[in-house]
Design an enzyme around this catalytic site. Structure first.
Site, PDB file in Angstrom:
ATOM      1  CE  LYS A 179      -0.462   0.070   5.033  1.00  0.00           C
ATOM      2  NZ  LYS A 179       0.374   1.263   5.225  1.00  0.00           N
ATOM      3  CG  ASP A 180       3.592   2.107   2.905  1.00  0.00           C
ATOM      4  OD1 ASP A 180       2.515   2.701   3.133  1.00  0.00           O
ATOM      5  OD2 ASP A 180       4.234   1.500   3.772  1.00  0.00           O
ATOM      6  NE  ARG A 211       1.992   9.830   9.258  1.00  0.00           N
ATOM      7  CZ  ARG A 211       3.056  10.431   8.733  1.00  0.00           C
ATOM      8  NH1 ARG A 211       3.025  11.728   8.498  1.00  0.00           N
ATOM      9  NH2 ARG A 211       4.140   9.737   8.415  1.00  0.00           N
ATOM     10  N   GLY A 212       2.811   7.986  13.031  1.00  0.00           N
ATOM     11  CA  GLY A 212       3.801   7.266  13.808  1.00  0.00           C
ATOM     12  C   GLY A 212       3.700   5.775  13.594  1.00  0.00           C
ATOM     13  CG  ASN A 213       6.534   3.379  15.661  1.00  0.00           C
ATOM     14  OD1 ASN A 213       6.085   2.818  16.654  1.00  0.00           O
ATOM     15  ND2 ASN A 213       7.436   4.347  15.735  1.00  0.00           N
ATOM     16  CB  SER A 271      -6.429   6.056   5.946  1.00  0.00           C
ATOM     17  OG  SER A 271      -7.256   5.843   4.825  1.00  0.00           O
ATOM     18  CG  LEU A 272      -7.482  12.135   3.456  1.00  0.00           C
ATOM     19  CD1 LEU A 272      -7.337  12.882   2.145  1.00  0.00           C
ATOM     20  CD2 LEU A 272      -8.213  12.992   4.472  1.00  0.00           C
ATOM     21  NE  ARG A 273      -9.309   2.880   2.867  1.00  0.00           N
ATOM     22  CZ  ARG A 273      -9.119   1.921   3.759  1.00  0.00           C
ATOM     23  NH1 ARG A 273     -10.139   1.475   4.482  1.00  0.00           N
ATOM     24  NH2 ARG A 273      -7.911   1.431   3.987  1.00  0.00           N
ATOM     25  NE  ARG A 274      -7.241   2.201   7.790  1.00  0.00           N
ATOM     26  CZ  ARG A 274      -5.965   1.980   8.069  1.00  0.00           C
ATOM     27  NH1 ARG A 274      -5.218   2.964   8.547  1.00  0.00           N
ATOM     28  NH2 ARG A 274      -5.421   0.781   7.868  1.00  0.00           N
ATOM     29  CB  THR A 297      -7.723   6.996  10.780  1.00  0.00           C
ATOM     30  OG1 THR A 297      -7.294   6.354   9.567  1.00  0.00           O
ATOM     31  CG2 THR A 297      -8.616   8.177  10.417  1.00  0.00           C
ATOM     32  CB  CYS A 345      -1.875  10.048   0.745  1.00  0.00           C
ATOM     33  SG  CYS A 345      -0.880   8.573   1.028  1.00  0.00           S
ATOM     34  CB  THR A 396       4.398   6.163  17.906  1.00  0.00           C
ATOM     35  OG1 THR A 396       5.810   5.962  17.943  1.00  0.00           O
ATOM     36  CG2 THR A 396       4.081   7.614  18.200  1.00  0.00           C
ATOM     37  NE  ARG A 397       0.111   5.172  12.926  1.00  0.00           N
ATOM     38  CZ  ARG A 397      -0.330   5.055  11.699  1.00  0.00           C
ATOM     39  NH1 ARG A 397      -1.586   4.743  11.465  1.00  0.00           N
ATOM     40  NH2 ARG A 397       0.477   5.236  10.662  1.00  0.00           N
TER      41      ARG A 397
END
Length: 330
Positions: free
Chosen positions: A80-81, A149-151, A129-132, A127, A230, A154-155
């Site tokens: 996805k990236d 954001r973050g891994n 993601s704009l989609r989510r 989130t 994105c 972190t989240r």
């Protein structure tokens, strides 16, 4: 071999890279692999929503530079990236079998046992993601959505230790790979290589999972034709059943109030893993798969393009244009 992620974010990237190395070692026991951890723009800029950064290769540019300089030979990505159009000289040489492609809702400890529907009014859901966000805003208008954001570490720490978020949305596959099932390019791993390095292409090509490959070709073709990324809420999902590939795609306005979704299907033969493919080596949506028949790949690509055109003909372009404009303003 490289897996993206800086020192704070390498856990999942390293697990994903290790899984690819393990498969290659099983196939080529005489070869040795060195893993080099690298950080990317996307890893470093954590205070800005992905949709606002404006860089299409957030998680790939630095890694592709290392590929170009022959500092590494393979790069493992979450598929996805990877943009649907790669820079000249690079290709996806392998797509591994997809894991769970679903999203998961992870709640703050004080809301354990709740659902999104039963969260208090104005609860904030995080989130990246704009989609989510658009999909959930449409279904749960009583909630508010904010970029996080973050891994994964972190989240989850932000969720558990701060009081900013009532819940966050994460990919199930990432949680499973980290061994955090109790908290549950989305589900599939892609291996990026130099497009003209035939030895490396041959090395990794046997990792292609035929069904996942064909599903991802259809999905990436759909996203590329819609110019989805994105900065706009676009979603796509595939199911393979009884020789039929079902492709569902949709677009949303930023607030989820306007949406459009359609499903199409095509008959696509999923070949055996090592069935001989074409002699030439053209890419489709950035993917090179010589051991998969060209006809099956083209059928998957055509399905993605056809579904995108169906949505565009029904007015999806207007929804996407408005979403891009609003995203640029806010």
């Amino acid at each position: 071999m490289s897996g993206n992620g800086n020192a704070a974010a390498t856990a999942l990237a390293r697990i994903q890279t290790d899984s690819v190395v393990a498969m290659l070692k099983a196939l080529y026991p005489g070869l040795q692999f060195e893993i080099i951890a690298m950080s990317t723009t996307g890893d470093k800029i954590l205070d800005t929503a992905l949709s606002k950064i404006g860089e299409k290769s957030l998680f790939t540019k630095e890694l592709e530079y290392a590929l170009e300089k022959n500092e590494v030979d393979l790069v493992v990505h979450s598929l996805k990236d990877l943009p649907t159009m790669l820079p000249p000289g690079f290709t996806i040489g392998a797509i591994c079998k997809r894991e769970n492609p679903c999203d998961a809702v992870v709640f703050h400890p004080k809301f354990v046992g709740k659902t999104l529907e039963t969260l208090p009014e104005k609860s904030t859901v995080g989130t990246s993601s704009l989609r989510r966000a658009a999909q959930l805003q449409r279904k749960f208008p009583h909630l508010e959505f904010k970029s996080i954001r973050g891994n994964l570490n972190t989240r989850l720490r932000k969720l558990d230790e701060q009081h900013e978020f009532s819940a966050i949305i994460l990919a199930v596959a990432g949680l499973q790979r980290m061994g955090w099932q109790n908290r549950v390019g989305q589900g599939a791993l892609g291996v990026e290589v130099r497009a003209k390095d035939q030895d490396i292409l041959d090395l990794v090509g046997v990792l292609h999972d035929p069904e996942t490959l064909l599903r991802c070709i259809a999905e990436r073709a759909f996203l590329r034709h819609l110019e989805g990324g994105c900065s706009v809420p676009v979603a796509v999902h595939t199911v393979m059943k009884d020789g039929q590939l079902y492709l569902t795609g949709g677009v949303w306005s930023l607030d989820g109030s306007d949406s459009m979704q359609e499903t199409m299907q095509a008959t696509i033969h999923v070949p055996a893993q090592y069935e001989d493919g074409p002699e030439d080596d053209p890419q489709l949506v950035g993917i090179t798969a010589r051991n998969i028949p060209r006809g099956a790949q083209l059928a998957a690509e055509n399905l993605g393009i056809s579904l995108a055109n169906l949505l565009l003909n029904k007015g999806a372009k207007n929804i996407l244009d408005v979403a891009r404009q609003l995203n640029d303003v806010h």
